[in-house]
Design a protein around this motif. Structure first.
Motif, PDB file in Angstrom:
ATOM      1  N   LEU A 318       0.825  -1.213   0.044  1.00 39.65           N
ATOM      2  CA  LEU A 318       0.032   0.019   0.010  1.00 39.65           C
ATOM      3  C   LEU A 318       0.703   1.302  -0.117  1.00 39.65           C
ATOM      4  O   LEU A 318       0.532   2.394   0.089  1.00 39.65           O
ATOM      5  CB  LEU A 318      -0.847  -0.135   1.262  1.00 39.65           C
ATOM      6  N   LYS A 322       1.123   4.931   4.146  1.00 37.25           N
ATOM      7  CA  LYS A 322      -0.324   4.100   4.368  1.00 37.25           C
ATOM      8  C   LYS A 322       0.297   2.929   5.262  1.00 37.25           C
ATOM      9  O   LYS A 322      -0.444   2.421   6.139  1.00 37.25           O
ATOM     10  CB  LYS A 322      -0.953   3.734   3.122  1.00 37.25           C
ATOM     11  N   LEU A 326      -1.470   1.904   8.983  1.00 35.23           N
ATOM     12  CA  LEU A 326      -2.066   0.543   8.989  1.00 35.23           C
ATOM     13  C   LEU A 326      -1.407  -0.339   9.813  1.00 35.23           C
ATOM     14  O   LEU A 326      -2.130  -1.049  10.827  1.00 35.23           O
ATOM     15  CB  LEU A 326      -2.366   0.250   7.621  1.00 35.23           C
ATOM     16  N   TYR A 357     -11.961   4.100   9.257  1.00 34.10           N
ATOM     17  CA  TYR A 357     -11.481   4.032   7.943  1.00 34.10           C
ATOM     18  C   TYR A 357     -10.439   3.051   7.949  1.00 34.10           C
ATOM     19  O   TYR A 357     -10.386   2.123   6.810  1.00 34.10           O
ATOM     20  CB  TYR A 357     -11.139   5.455   7.407  1.00 34.10           C
ATOM     21  N   ARG A 358      -9.241   3.155   8.797  1.00 34.49           N
ATOM     22  CA  ARG A 358      -8.143   2.376   8.769  1.00 34.49           C
ATOM     23  C   ARG A 358      -8.758   0.858   9.246  1.00 34.49           C
ATOM     24  O   ARG A 358      -8.061  -0.024   8.521  1.00 34.49           O
ATOM     25  CB  ARG A 358      -7.212   2.772   9.933  1.00 34.49           C
ATOM     26  N   ARG A 360     -11.447  -0.493   8.118  1.00 37.32           N
ATOM     27  CA  ARG A 360     -11.903  -0.885   6.791  1.00 37.32           C
ATOM     28  C   ARG A 360     -10.936  -1.370   5.962  1.00 37.32           C
ATOM     29  O   ARG A 360     -10.841  -2.422   5.146  1.00 37.32           O
ATOM     30  CB  ARG A 360     -12.955   0.151   6.168  1.00 37.32           C
ATOM     31  N   GLN A 361      -9.742  -0.584   6.034  1.00 39.53           N
ATOM     32  CA  GLN A 361      -8.735  -1.042   5.060  1.00 39.53           C
ATOM     33  C   GLN A 361      -7.939  -2.229   5.286  1.00 39.53           C
ATOM     34  O   GLN A 361      -7.682  -3.170   4.599  1.00 39.53           O
ATOM     35  CB  GLN A 361      -7.653   0.477   4.922  1.00 39.53           C
ATOM     36  N   ASP A 364      -9.783  -4.933   4.141  1.00 40.24           N
ATOM     37  CA  ASP A 364      -9.849  -5.275   2.649  1.00 40.24           C
ATOM     38  C   ASP A 364      -8.472  -5.995   2.359  1.00 40.24           C
ATOM     39  O   ASP A 364      -8.451  -6.787   1.576  1.00 40.24           O
ATOM     40  CB  ASP A 364      -9.656  -3.858   2.056  1.00 40.24           C
ATOM     41  N   VAL A 365      -7.613  -5.852   3.203  1.00 43.06           N
ATOM     42  CA  VAL A 365      -6.275  -6.268   3.091  1.00 43.06           C
ATOM     43  C   VAL A 365      -6.243  -7.996   3.454  1.00 43.06           C
ATOM     44  O   VAL A 365      -5.836  -8.801   2.908  1.00 43.06           O
ATOM     45  CB  VAL A 365      -5.078  -5.436   3.717  1.00 43.06           C
TER      46      VAL A 365
END
Length: 392
Positions: A318, A322, A326, A357-358, A360-361, A364-365
């Motif tokens: 990423l 970022k 994270l 937000y983090r 959710r990221q 996603d990963v």
């Protein structure tokens, strides 16, 4: 005093070995020595030690020197140098100082000779040297090993003659035995060595390890055993005297291992040495017992790298900025009891919406793996190890 060199005639076998044999053997000295050491470690109980231990390094040094001496005699067959004679006599003296008889050392010589001849013969044949050379090498190996064993026996006898009434020597022999993880099965027992040293065996001890002790400037109590090797002092302290011993080390680069049963003295020393090498320098004596989890992680750091590759390192895709944010959030997630966005936001000092937000990221990963206890444990291990490495 070192005895005079033997006559040239006694080293006759080497005069009949061509210089080509030395050229073939010399680049392989380290490999031959390593094979000899591995066989000795397998077949001789007293030398079944880790290669990176003090004894393991000493064995390799001795074996390599013997092989290098054999090759040097091909070029100049006039006998070993005074330094070499002294070195192998020192091995015998060391066996006596460690409270051992000569059986293991003599067995190591015999096994080393067997492996050496096999490898020398293979290398000579690969170099297309004649069979007569191979046979001459066999004779030379027998002469060589006999001379080395005799020098060590002389050193042992010298030490025994001088050391019968040496209390300091008996204490060093006991200390050397206690710090070995796998003490030899032959020779006197730990209890026998303690009796000879007039040192009542305590139930529990701790090891203090001092880096660069400065020539014995520390004056420990009489019941503290000491052994110094390679610029590092190890003090074996009975449980009741640990605090007092630590108080003597103000300003020193030192660590103290956990207080453990006498049979686990080696483990206390192992923890202290690891703390000294791996943890940040401290203004006081490092107490390894307070950092056992960190030491466990640091000792397995290469495996932690592998764990990172199959998990946490996916964040690197990423981008650096970022990924760092994270990773910080991921660590907070793993160490938070409720795992809620507000809780994580409070811990990191960020807005709850930023935390959501983090998260959710991260989802996603990693997806469903975030709910896998094994993955979470691996990830937390990796992140804690990285945090330790950033601290210094």
């Amino acid at each position: 005093m070192v005895a005079a060199l033997r006559t040239r005639d006694e080293y006759g076998p080497w005069r009949n070995i061509p210089a080509a044999a030395a050229r073939a053997l010399r680049p392989r000295i380290d490999a031959i020595a390593a094979e000899m050491v591995e066989t000795i470690r397998t077949e001789v109980n007293g030398y079944r030690v880790a290669p990176n231990s003090d004894v393991g390094r000493d064995v390799f040094t001795a074996v390599r020197r013997a092989v290098a001496q054999f090759v040097a005699l091909i070029d100049d067959p006039v006998g070993p140098s005074p330094e070499d004679i002294e070195f192998f006599r020192h091995l015998g003296r060391a066996e006596y100082r460690n409270g051992r008889d000569l059986d293991d050392l003599q067995a190591a010589y015999r096994i080393g000779a067997r492996v050496a001849f096999r490898r020398y013969a293979q290398i000579a044949q690969a170099a297309a040297l004649p069979m007569t050379t191979v046979l001459t090498i066999s004779d030379a190996v027998l002469v060589h090993i006999d001379h080395l064993a005799n020098e060590s026996a002389k050193g042992y006898a010298e030490a025994k003659a001088r050391g019968v009434d040496d209390p300091a020597q008996r204490r060093r022999a006991l200390a050397e035995r206690l710090v070995r993880r796998n003490p030899p099965e032959t020779g006197p027992s730990t209890a026998d060595l303690a009796a000879r040293a007039h040192w009542p065996l305590p139930q529990r001890v701790a090891c203090l390890v001092v880096d660069d002790p400065g020539g014995g400037r520390f004056r420990f109590a009489d019941d503290v055993l000491q052994v110094e090797r390679n610029g590092e002092l190890t003090a074996i302290v009975p449980e009741a005297g640990v605090r007092a011993a630590c108080s003597l080390l103000t300003g020193a680069r030192a660590a103290v291992g956990p207080v453990l049963p006498i049979a686990e003295t080696w483990l206390s020393r192992y923890c202290a040495r690891l703390a000294l090498r791996a943890l940040p320098r401290s203004a006081r004596v490092i107490d390894a017992d307070e950092h056992l989890l960190d030491l466990f992680l640091l000792a397995g750091e290469p495996l932690g790298v592998l764990l990172a590759r199959r998990g946490v390192d996916r964040l690197a895709d990423l981008g650096a900025g970022k990924a760092a944010r994270l990773e910080e959030t991921f660590h907070a997630l793993l160490t938070s009891w409720g795992r809620s966005a507000p809780e994580i936001a409070t811990e990191l000092g960020i807005h709850p919406q930023t935390a959501r937000y983090r998260l959710r990221q991260l989802d996603d990963v990693f997806g469903e793996r975030l709910a896998d206890p094994d993955f979470r444990f691996e990830a937390e291990t990796v992140l804690r190890l990285r945090a330790l490495r950033r601290e210094p």
